[in-house]
Design an enzyme around this catalytic site. Sequence first.
Site, PDB file in Angstrom:
ATOM      1  N   CYS A 118       0.856  -1.182   0.000  1.00  0.00           N
ATOM      2  CA  CYS A 118       0.000   0.000   0.000  1.00  0.00           C
ATOM      3  C   CYS A 118       0.893   1.233   0.000  1.00  0.00           C
ATOM      4  O   CYS A 118       1.877   1.283   0.737  1.00  0.00           O
ATOM      5  CB  CYS A 118      -0.878  -0.024   1.255  1.00  0.00           C
ATOM      6  SG  CYS A 118      -1.951   1.411   1.405  1.00  0.00           S
ATOM      7  N   HIS A 137      -9.146  -3.762  -1.992  1.00  0.00           N
ATOM      8  CA  HIS A 137      -8.118  -3.030  -1.228  1.00  0.00           C
ATOM      9  C   HIS A 137      -8.445  -1.532  -1.230  1.00  0.00           C
ATOM     10  O   HIS A 137      -8.436  -0.885  -0.181  1.00  0.00           O
ATOM     11  CB  HIS A 137      -6.733  -3.299  -1.842  1.00  0.00           C
ATOM     12  CG  HIS A 137      -5.615  -2.526  -1.203  1.00  0.00           C
ATOM     13  ND1 HIS A 137      -4.559  -3.141  -0.571  1.00  0.00           N
ATOM     14  CD2 HIS A 137      -5.390  -1.188  -1.087  1.00  0.00           C
ATOM     15  CE1 HIS A 137      -3.744  -2.211  -0.088  1.00  0.00           C
ATOM     16  NE2 HIS A 137      -4.224  -1.017  -0.402  1.00  0.00           N
ATOM     17  N   GLU A 138      -8.740  -0.989  -2.420  1.00  0.00           N
ATOM     18  CA  GLU A 138      -9.034   0.449  -2.505  1.00  0.00           C
ATOM     19  C   GLU A 138     -10.342   0.785  -1.796  1.00  0.00           C
ATOM     20  O   GLU A 138     -10.444   1.805  -1.116  1.00  0.00           O
ATOM     21  CB  GLU A 138      -9.084   0.906  -3.974  1.00  0.00           C
ATOM     22  CG  GLU A 138      -7.788   0.704  -4.742  1.00  0.00           C
ATOM     23  CD  GLU A 138      -6.561   1.237  -4.008  1.00  0.00           C
ATOM     24  OE1 GLU A 138      -6.675   2.255  -3.295  1.00  0.00           O
ATOM     25  OE2 GLU A 138      -5.493   0.617  -4.131  1.00  0.00           O
TER      26      GLU A 138
HETATM   27 ZN   LIG Z   1      -3.713   1.004   0.028  1.00  0.00          ZN
END
Ligand SMILES: [Zn+2]
Length: 185
Positions: free
Chosen positions: A98, A140-141
């Site tokens: 990330c 994830h986003e």
């Molecule tokens: Zn991230």
Amino acid sequence: MILPITLYGDPVLRKVADDIDLNYTGLQELIVNMFETMYNAEGVGLAAPQVGLPIRLFVVDLTPLAKDEPSLQDFKRAFVNAKILERSGEEELMEEGCLSIPGIHEEVFRKNYIRIQYFNVEGLSCDEIFTGYTARVLQHEYDHLDGVMFTDHCSPLKRRLLKRRLTDISKGITSATYRVKVPRI
Ligand SMILES: [Zn+2]
């Protein structure tokens, strides 16, 4: 314009972000800036809280992966006010990273099938199904919009092992090669 990326520990990354009006002032410019910021940091996805804005917007560009997966050839998109309507299929384990947690990569379980509703860059309502790696990146986003970081999905033991490094990142001690905003905590 390249924007500074918020680091782990910044309160904006823990907020539940708000939906926006499709006439949100400067939306098109913000999307352009988010793509530029993401490319500069060599990421494949970036959510608005990562540039300090608690709004439900993220951008994804998976075209660099098209040589292994031809279906991703034109996969450059902005997702406005996204809503995941369904998550199903197998739980798959894969390493993630990330841009707000530079230098840390850990394996995370995610469902490999999602149905997501969102508005695209033109303001059109879309309702689509994504699978595999694409489903992973979108989840994830999407997590960022709910104040969730990928390390939250790691086991308690793993999180304990990461704690020191995460604390360092929140103090601005990172290996990031791009512009970051150090949390004021
Ligand atoms: Zn991230």
